[in-house]
Design a protein around this motif. Structure first.
Motif, PDB file in Angstrom:
ATOM      1  N   ASP A  75      -0.373  -6.511   3.271  1.00  0.00           N
ATOM      2  CA  ASP A  75       0.376  -6.433   2.019  1.00  0.00           C
ATOM      3  C   ASP A  75       1.112  -5.096   1.961  1.00  0.00           C
ATOM      4  O   ASP A  75       0.560  -4.073   1.560  1.00  0.00           O
ATOM      5  CB  ASP A  75      -0.567  -6.576   0.824  1.00  0.00           C
ATOM      6  CG  ASP A  75       0.181  -6.770  -0.489  1.00  0.00           C
ATOM      7  OD1 ASP A  75       1.403  -6.496  -0.531  1.00  0.00           O
ATOM      8  OD2 ASP A  75      -0.448  -7.185  -1.484  1.00  0.00           O
ATOM      9  N   GLU A  77       3.713  -4.442   0.054  1.00  0.00           N
ATOM     10  CA  GLU A  77       4.243  -4.156  -1.279  1.00  0.00           C
ATOM     11  C   GLU A  77       3.202  -3.555  -2.213  1.00  0.00           C
ATOM     12  O   GLU A  77       3.517  -2.694  -3.036  1.00  0.00           O
ATOM     13  CB  GLU A  77       4.819  -5.442  -1.888  1.00  0.00           C
ATOM     14  CG  GLU A  77       6.012  -5.993  -1.118  1.00  0.00           C
ATOM     15  CD  GLU A  77       6.513  -7.305  -1.687  1.00  0.00           C
ATOM     16  OE1 GLU A  77       5.870  -7.828  -2.622  1.00  0.00           O
ATOM     17  OE2 GLU A  77       7.528  -7.808  -1.191  1.00  0.00           O
ATOM     18  N   GLN A  78       1.948  -4.042  -2.122  1.00  0.00           N
ATOM     19  CA  GLN A  78       0.893  -3.545  -3.009  1.00  0.00           C
ATOM     20  C   GLN A  78      -0.321  -3.168  -2.179  1.00  0.00           C
ATOM     21  O   GLN A  78      -1.427  -3.643  -2.423  1.00  0.00           O
ATOM     22  CB  GLN A  78       0.526  -4.611  -4.053  1.00  0.00           C
ATOM     23  CG  GLN A  78       1.637  -4.931  -5.029  1.00  0.00           C
ATOM     24  CD  GLN A  78       1.199  -5.999  -6.026  1.00  0.00           C
ATOM     25  OE1 GLN A  78       0.873  -7.125  -5.654  1.00  0.00           O
ATOM     26  NE2 GLN A  78       1.182  -5.642  -7.302  1.00  0.00           N
ATOM     27  N   TYR A  79      -0.106  -2.286  -1.220  1.00  0.00           N
ATOM     28  CA  TYR A  79      -1.136  -1.936  -0.243  1.00  0.00           C
ATOM     29  C   TYR A  79      -2.443  -1.518  -0.919  1.00  0.00           C
ATOM     30  O   TYR A  79      -3.528  -1.894  -0.485  1.00  0.00           O
ATOM     31  CB  TYR A  79      -0.634  -0.804   0.659  1.00  0.00           C
ATOM     32  CG  TYR A  79      -1.541  -0.489   1.824  1.00  0.00           C
ATOM     33  CD1 TYR A  79      -1.347  -1.069   3.067  1.00  0.00           C
ATOM     34  CD2 TYR A  79      -2.606   0.415   1.683  1.00  0.00           C
ATOM     35  CE1 TYR A  79      -2.179  -0.781   4.145  1.00  0.00           C
ATOM     36  CE2 TYR A  79      -3.443   0.711   2.750  1.00  0.00           C
ATOM     37  CZ  TYR A  79      -3.228   0.110   3.976  1.00  0.00           C
ATOM     38  OH  TYR A  79      -4.055   0.398   5.039  1.00  0.00           O
TER      39      TYR A  79
END
Length: 269
Positions: A75, A77-79
């Motif tokens: 992910d 984008e929203q690590y």
């Protein structure tokens, strides 16, 4: 930890240990669904790949299955979202971070008798392919790509500075208690960032079963108590940290916090 000794954690697969961690932090975790989904996918992998002629082809097939056909991915984008660290959420969303994706991938690799093991590299979890007949290879579970020593050295330099050198110890296989402990720290940080203080407190209490007298963990617990408006308890944790680490730069700031938190004594009825 989480009802298990270190020995018992080592006897579980990494994903099973993580699932126990899941349930301890979030009691709403659907353990039955997670186990059923892992089993369903494992049987799918066995059906499709068990007939491959050798380990190399089975690993190639599992990488294709996991990252292409099943759609697991890192992910970007929203690590730092907590959803990327909880096994049930990763299975639902098909998105995660290296430790969660790596643990799930290892579960399937084990079912296929592939020679993969986890390595707690300083920057993230990586997977070691311990080939019998040639040098080991390393996989980034975030995207399923093989890692060169040059890339690993670059990661190390980025974390520790330009004089950092890639040593054999950086690539040693890690045990489950160590990895679960690091995983717990990742979850706690994510929950604090999201202001999910009740679950963050469970993380802190779990971490203290590992190291009951750790002053930094007790300091963090104090911060969580403060956010939960348990001022007197927070002050006690801060005072413990100050006593244990008087030279830490945070100690002077926490002394001021203690004065504020204890300015009005609690009233008991």
């Amino acid at each position: 930890m989480i009802g298990f000794t270190d020995q018992e954690l080592d006897e579980l697969t990494l994903v099973e240990g993580a699932l126990a961690l899941n349930a301890a932090i979030d009691p709403a975790t659907s353990m039955h669904w997670v186990r059923a989904e892992l089993e369903r996918l494992a049987k799918d992998a066995e059906h499709l790949l068990a007939g491959e002629a050798n380990d190399e082809l089975r690993l190639e097939g599992l990488l294709r299955l996991f990252y292409k056909e099943w759609g697991f991915k890192g992910d970007f984008e929203q690590y730092f979202s907590s959803e990327n660290a909880f096994v049930d959420k990763v299975l639902e969303r098909r998105k995660g971070i290296p430790v969660s994706l790596g643990a799930i991938f290892l579960f399937f690799a084990d079912r296929l008798d592939l020679p993969l093991e986890p390595v707690g590299f300083p920057t993230q979890l990586i997977l070691k392919v311990d080939w019998f007949h040639r040098e080991p290879q390393y996989i980034n579970p975030f995207d399923g790509e093989f890692l060169s020593e040059r890339v690993l050295r670059g990661w190390l330099v980025g974390k520790e500075g330009p004089t950092a050198k890639l040593e054999e110890e950086h690539l040693e296989v890690s045990d489950n208690p160590t990895l679960i402990g690091r995983w717990l720290a990742v979850i706690k940080s994510a929950l604090l960032r999201e202001e999910s203080y009740a679950m963050a407190l469970r993380c802190s209490e779990l971490a203290l079963t590992f190291s009951p007298d750790d002053p930094y963990e007790i300091r963090d617990r104090g911060y969580i108590f403060q956010q939960l408006k348990c001022d007197w308890v927070a002050a006690e944790d801060y005072e413990y940290f100050i006593a244990q680490c008087p030279d830490d730069p945070a100690a002077e700031l926490l002394k001021l916090q203690v004065k504020v938190l204890t300015a009005e004594a609690p009233i008991f009825h």
